[in-house]
Design an enzyme around this catalytic site. Structure first.
Site, PDB file in Angstrom:
ATOM      1  N   HIS A   1      -7.825  16.486   2.843  1.00  0.00           N
ATOM      2  CA  HIS A   1      -7.267  16.769   4.532  1.00  0.00           C
ATOM      3  C   HIS A   1      -8.320  16.630   5.497  1.00  0.00           C
ATOM      4  O   HIS A   1      -9.313  17.437   5.152  1.00  0.00           O
ATOM      5  CB  HIS A   1      -6.368  17.838   4.527  1.00  0.00           C
ATOM      6  CG  HIS A   1      -5.119  17.858   3.924  1.00  0.00           C
ATOM      7  ND1 HIS A   1      -4.786  18.296   2.605  1.00  0.00           N
ATOM      8  CD2 HIS A   1      -3.860  17.395   4.367  1.00  0.00           C
ATOM      9  CE1 HIS A   1      -3.500  17.997   2.099  1.00  0.00           C
ATOM     10  NE2 HIS A   1      -2.835  17.383   3.144  1.00  0.00           N
TER      11      HIS A   1
ATOM     12  N   ASP B   1     -33.584  13.418  -3.555  1.00  0.00           N
ATOM     13  CA  ASP B   1     -34.158  11.977  -2.764  1.00  0.00           C
ATOM     14  C   ASP B   1     -35.527  12.130  -2.416  1.00  0.00           C
ATOM     15  O   ASP B   1     -36.687  11.449  -2.483  1.00  0.00           O
ATOM     16  CB  ASP B   1     -33.234  11.655  -1.579  1.00  0.00           C
ATOM     17  CG  ASP B   1     -33.788  10.265  -0.852  1.00  0.00           C
ATOM     18  OD1 ASP B   1     -34.017   9.351  -1.489  1.00  0.00           O
ATOM     19  OD2 ASP B   1     -33.678  10.422   0.390  1.00  0.00           O
TER      20      ASP B   1
END
Lengths: 172, 172, 172, 172, 172, 172
Positions: free
Chosen positions: C80, C134
Site C-alpha cells: 500500500h 555500487d
C-alpha cells in the site's frame, strides 16, 4: 528571430509535441548550469560550521541534484529521455557578507545523443538549490534562489554557447 | 538562531533523516511560491503573440508545474510525501521592457497534514519556469530564472509567514 | 498456520490483490529493519579512512535509503502507498577482521496509517546496502549483502514483534 | 588497491558524481546476481502447495524483479540510466529442511552500453526477494534475505568476473 | 448541464488546476471500472491453453493493473494523489467465438479520502489491457481495447453511480 | 500460429521475462495508435465552446499523452525502456451527433532502437483519453473509451503493419 525558431516544440498547426530528432547526429554533448541561493548569514554559518561536520547540507543537495538530472524527462513535458554519461553537482560559497551569504550550485552533464542536456543541467542545479531550502527552511524562510541559468553548452548542430558574463544579458 | 533550529533534518548525531512529524497536528496548510523568468523581448513576443494561439507555452508550463508538485517528495530527499488537496500554477507577464521581459509563475498548494507544503509550491514554480526555458531555449539560451521564493505559508505550529516585500530580504 | 494466513495478498480465488485495509484502525506504527554488507578489509579501510572525508560513501547510502523508503509502493507490487512520518537510515561498522569487514545498515520508519511500514524499512535498508555496493564495486565485486531482516515492528492489530536475537531463527 | 580504484564515484576533490563514461566503448554486457530467502518450512509449503495454484508468489516476485531492474537508476544515486536489452528473474527452491527452507532468486540482465548492468541485476534480485517477504510477512516475520551478490558479469574493459563459489569469499 | 459542472478542473478564469478538496469530507469510496480486449481466436487459445500453465498472461496483466493504480496521479495531470486501501484487478474470458474472443478486465479500488478513485480504477483496467496487448502483439497486432468505462462508484457527496447496462449510454 | 510466436515474452520454461533484443538491429521505428472517447453532446459542446478558450481540455490531454509515452516501460512490465526521438499526440473531433459525440486521440512515436514503439503510442493514446475522462467526469460519468488500437507500425524485422480499416478486424 522567427516564431518557428522559438517554438520548435510546436508542430506547424500549433500542437505541442516532442520534436523529432531522428535526423540529428549522435554527438558528444555537454551542458553546465548554475543556481544561486541567497540566505541569512546565520544560516550560512550553520551550514559551514556546524558541529556535526562541514558539508552535510551541501552533500545532500549535491546528491539530490544528481538524481534529479536523471528524472528530467519525467518533469519537463517535451524533453527527450536521454541516457546520461556523466553528472556532477557542486555547491560552493559564492559570497559572504555581514548579514547575508550566497552559495552557488554548478551542475555539469554529458551525453552522446541526438539532443543536448541543457535541461538536465538546469534541473539538477534547481533541485539541488531547492534541497538546501528544504533543509534550512525552518530557520530562514526568506532564502531565495536566483541566477538559474545555462553557463555553457557544446556539441550538436547549434554549436557552442558560453555565457559571456555571469551578470550578463537577461541575468537576474 | 541555534543550529538545531536550522538543521532539523539532522538527528542529534548529525545524520540526515526525514524528521518525525508523528506528534504534529493535522491542520490545513497552504503555501504560495513564485519564480521569475527573464527573457529577450523577442521571445516574450513570440510567446504572447504567436499565430498558433496565445498561451500555449504558458499552458504547458502550468501543467508541468502542477504535475511536479506531486513529485516533490521523489525529488527532495528529506521531504515528506504529502496527499495534496489543491494545486494551481499561474504564469503571467510581470514586466515588459524594450529589450527584455519577465514572466512570473505563482504556485499555490494546499493540504491538511502534519507538514507544510512550501517545497511543493517551490518545486511547482521552479519546474514550470524550467519548462518555459525548455520550450524557448533554441532561440534564447540566455533566459534566467530568479526570485524562486516563498511568498506565503500558513497553518501548522510555526504559524503564518508572509514575505513583506517582493524585493525584500534575501531577495535575488 | 493456515494458507489464508500466509497468503493474505491473494483473494479467496487465488488472484493477487492489494488487501483491503479499510476496516483497519489508523494507529501509530513503527518498523526497524537492517542489512549487513560484507566486504574486503581494503574496501572497508578505503571507506573509513579516505582522504576526502570520512563518511561519504555512508552518507550517499543513507540518503539513498531514505529516498527508497518513499518509493516502496512503486516497487513492491501489492504494497500500500503510505504517507510516512519519519525515516532514518544509519550505516555503521559492525565487525572488522584482518581480511574482511561488515557494515550494518539500520532503517527506522514511522507512520500513522492502516498498514505497517515493514516493507519501507526493509526496502530502505536494502537500497542503502546496494548503494554501497555500487560505489565500491569496481574494487570489490565480491561484496555480499545479508541479514536483510525485520528487527522490530510495533503498532496495529498484530501488535509488537521483536527479533529475539540477531543471529536468530531463519537468520542468514 | 588504491583509493581511486575504490572510489571511482568520487571526483578528485571528494565530491560524489556520476562517473564520466563518454570514453568507454559500447559493448555487450551481461550480469547475473542472486538473493536467497530463508523462511519457515510452513511458509515454504504454503508457497509451493497452495490450492490456488503453485507459483503465484513466485510469479509476482519475478515480475516485481523485472520491473525493479528498470528503476535501478532512480534508486541508486550514482548509477547511470541504461537502456536494457534483456531481463529475466527466476525464483526456485534452493534447500528444504525440516523446519526451514530457502528459495533462491536469480536475475540476469543484458545491455549494449558504456556501463555494466551489475546494479540492475542486484536490484532485481533484491526487490524480488522483498516481494516474497511482503506477500508472506503476516505469517512469518522472521524471513531473512541473504547472499545478495553478483554471480557473473561480462563485457566492458574490466572483463569477465565469475564468483568462484556460491559460498565463497565475503559470502554471507 | 452548465460549463462549471463539466470543467471543475478549471478555475474561474480558465486556468487548469487541481481542484481544492479541503472542504470535502473524508468518506469511504469505491470505484469499479472495466476494459475489454478483443483478439483473434488463436491468440485467446494460446493464452488459455498454453503448456506453461494457464493464467500467465492474465497474471502479469493483473499485477500491472494493480501497480498502475498506484501511479495514477503521476499520469493524469489534475488527479489528486490518494492513499489507496484496496486494489484488485481480474481478467476473465468474456466471449469466445469461432474467429475472435474477448477478455474483460475489471478493476476495483477503495479508499477513505476527500476524492473518489474512479481514475485509479480506469487506469488499472487500461494498463492491464495494454499489458495483454504487449505480451501478445507479435502474433496479433490487430487486438483492440474497448469499453474502458466506469461500472460503479460510491461514496462522497455525489453519491452512487452504477452503469445501468454494459451496452448502455455512450457505450463503445 | 504457434505458441512461441504469441508468447515471446515467456522463456522456454514459461517464466515471464523481458525478451533479449541484443541481436536485433537498431533501425528507425515508428508507431501510430489511436483511442476514441464517446461522450454526451453536452460534454462535447462544453469542451469545444467553453468561454475560457477552445482546446484547453484537449491541450491538457495531449500533454498527458506525451508524458505518458515516456513512462511506458515503468507501466508495462515486460516492455523495454526506449530512448524516444519523437512523440506527438493529437485530439480531434471524430463524430458529432444529436445526443453524443466522439473525439479521437492519435499518438505517433518514433525512435531508432532494437525494439518498436507500439506500446508507447498505445499508452500515450490511452492516458490522453483517460485525462479527458478525468477532466469531464463530474458531468458525464458514462464516457467510454474504445478503439484503443495500433494504426501503423514500421521499421524492424517484422516490417510494416497498417490497419486496413478503422472498423476492421477485431475492431471494437
Amino acid at each position: 528571430m522567427e516564431s518557428q525558431d522559438v517554438f520548435h516544440h510546436f508542430s506547424p498547426d500549433g500542437r505541442p509535441h516532442m520534436v523529432d530528432v531522428s535526423e540529428k547526429a549522435v554527438t558528444t554533448r555537454v551542458a553546465v548550469a548554475e543556481a544561486h541561493i541567497r540566505m541569512s548569514r546565520a544560516t550560512r554559518d550553520a551550514i559551514v560550521h556546524q558541529a556535526v561536520g562541514k558539508g552535510d547540507v551541501m552533500k545532500v543537495a549535491e546528491i539530490a541534484g544528481i538524481m534529479a538530472a536523471k528524472r528530467t524527462s519525467d518533469l519537463i513535458p517535451l524533453c527527450h529521455p536521454v541516457p546520461l554519461h556523466h553528472v556532477s553537482v557542486r555547491m560552493e560559497e559564492h559570497a559572504v557578507e555581514a548579514d547575508e551569504a550566497v552559495f552557488r550550485v554548478r551542475a555539469e552533464v554529458r551525453t552522446a545523443h541526438q539532443t543536448g542536456v541543457e535541461m538536465e543541467a538546469l534541473t539538477a542545479a534547481s533541485i539541488a538549490a531547492l534541497t538546501v531550502y528544504d533543509m534550512c527552511k525552518k530557520a530562514d524562510r526568506g532564502m531565495t534562489i536566483s541566477n538559474v541559468r545555462l553557463v555553457l553548452k557544446d556539441g550538436g548542430a547549434s554549436g557552442r554557447y558560453e555565457r559571456s558574463d555571469s551578470g550578463g544579458s537577461h541575468g537576474g
